[in-house]
Design an enzyme around this catalytic site. Structure first.
Site, PDB file in Angstrom:
ATOM      1  N   LYS A 118      -0.388   5.324   8.460  1.00 49.66           N
ATOM      2  CA  LYS A 118       0.402   5.670   7.280  1.00 49.66           C
ATOM      3  C   LYS A 118      -0.468   5.688   6.034  1.00 49.66           C
ATOM      4  O   LYS A 118      -0.389   6.590   5.195  1.00 49.66           O
ATOM      5  CB  LYS A 118       1.560   4.685   7.135  1.00 49.66           C
ATOM      6  CG  LYS A 118       2.406   4.844   5.881  1.00 49.66           C
ATOM      7  CD  LYS A 118       1.922   3.990   4.702  1.00 49.66           C
ATOM      8  CE  LYS A 118       1.935   2.501   5.036  1.00 49.66           C
ATOM      9  NZ  LYS A 118       1.516   1.678   3.837  1.00 49.66           N
ATOM     10  N   THR A 165       0.859  -1.181   0.000  1.00 48.72           N
ATOM     11  CA  THR A 165       0.000   0.000   0.000  1.00 48.72           C
ATOM     12  C   THR A 165       0.901   1.237   0.000  1.00 48.72           C
ATOM     13  O   THR A 165       1.501   1.573   1.027  1.00 48.72           O
ATOM     14  CB  THR A 165      -0.927   0.003   1.219  1.00 48.72           C
ATOM     15  OG1 THR A 165      -1.713  -1.186   1.212  1.00 48.72           O
ATOM     16  CG2 THR A 165      -1.856   1.216   1.181  1.00 48.72           C
ATOM     17  N   LYS A 188      -6.873   1.281  -3.700  1.00 48.13           N
ATOM     18  CA  LYS A 188      -6.524   0.695  -2.403  1.00 48.13           C
ATOM     19  C   LYS A 188      -6.647   1.725  -1.284  1.00 48.13           C
ATOM     20  O   LYS A 188      -7.203   1.434  -0.205  1.00 48.13           O
ATOM     21  CB  LYS A 188      -5.105   0.131  -2.456  1.00 48.13           C
ATOM     22  CG  LYS A 188      -4.541  -0.316  -1.117  1.00 48.13           C
ATOM     23  CD  LYS A 188      -5.330  -1.434  -0.462  1.00 48.13           C
ATOM     24  CE  LYS A 188      -4.632  -1.913   0.819  1.00 48.13           C
ATOM     25  NZ  LYS A 188      -5.438  -2.894   1.551  1.00 48.13           N
TER      26      LYS A 188
END
Length: 295
Positions: A240, A95, A171
């Site tokens: 994050k 990711t 995503k």
């Protein structure tokens, strides 16, 4: 095919094991060798550096924590890009930001290799069962070549075109939506609890009627019971991801106020040093603020 796999956290290990079930050879690298032991026992080979891992690879899969880690294993002093044979394909499951994906794709193009963005949705147990949902973007020829490998690790693949950054946008959007669902359930269940309604009873109603979906069923059970084990992904790791959501939104001029709410809840959890729970545990911030928290 000769496959290299770099990054053996919970997700990486599970995906790599499923790749071994095909008629392929597998070489693995991880910063700590102990995480590779089960794969080595299953027939994989060990490499001492990312470059060594890909020396004879047709395809290299990467599953690492963030943009910096991916750049380092690809472009760093012991990175694999210069060692990947011409025509080799890099399948990036991490990711990361769409900008990093596009940057790495250009670096691959200059070396006559290919880059496919391949982020996945699913917890480690879904990865173990080869039940991941997969997003892809990149050149069609490269996606066609790795398609049979993706069938070994997931239950379905959704393609988002030639722009390698597109799958990473999807995503990030998906993680944002999950975060909003967690926050919504935390607020709703806490509202019920403060008014004498059982949290689990609310979850059973909503997850079987209005919101009968995996996110509400699985994360909802954690939130209803205020029990955030097992750890699929840590609060720090998904913080994050939500930061990347907000960065991408800012660059795209898209206001995302709900994204900031989720980011601040995760920030509070991380700031308290809570790292041994699933990221859905940021729901505890809502309970604590209402004076009913168990966490």
């Amino acid at each position: 095919m000769n496959i290299a796999f770099i990054g053996l956290g919970q997700m990486g290990q599970a995906i790599a094991h499923n790749l071994l079930k095909g008629d392929h050879t597998l070489t693995v690298f991880n910063r700590s060798r102990d995480k590779a032991e089960s794969l080595l026992q299953a027939g994989a080979s060990w490499a001492d550096t990312p470059a060594e891992a890909v020396a004879e690879a047709d395809v290299v899969f990467t599953m690492v924590s963030d943009d910096a880690a991916l750049r380092n294993i690809t472009l760093g002093d012991f990175g694999f890009l210069t060692a990947l044979p011409e025509g080799g394909i890099h399948v990036s499951c991490s990711t990361i930001s769409p900008e990093t994906a596009r940057e790495l794709a250009e670096q691959h193009r200059q070396k006559n290799t290919e880059y496919v963005a391949c982020p996945v949705f699913g917890k480690p147990e879904a990865a173990q069962a080869a039940k991941l949902w997969i997003c892809t973007s990149g050149s069609q020829s490269a996606k066609d070549q790795v398609g049979p490998l993706l069938e070994l690790i997931g239950q379905g693949t959704y393609d988002f075109g030639d722009d390698v950054g597109a799958a990473n946008v999807v995503k990030l959007a998906g993680n944002f939506m999950i975060g909003c669902a967690i926050e919504a359930m935390a607020e709703a269940f806490t509202l019920g609890e403060k008014n004498g309604v059982d949290r689990k009873a609310m979850w059973e109603l909503f997850s079987n009627t209005l919101f009968a979906s995996p996110v509400y069923k699985n994360y909802g059970k954690m939130i209803a019971e205020e029990a955030y084990q097992p750890v699929g992904a840590s609060p720090a790791l998904i913080r994050k991801d939500i930061r990347l959501v907000l960065d991408t939104a800012q660059q795209s001029m898209v206001p995302m106020p709900f994204g900031m709410v989720v980011f601040q809840q995760l920030t509070a959890t991380v700031a308290k040093g809570i790292d041994n729970i699933d990221w859905a545990g940021f729901a505890g911030e809502v309970s604590e603020n209402a004076g009913v928290g168990k966490r």
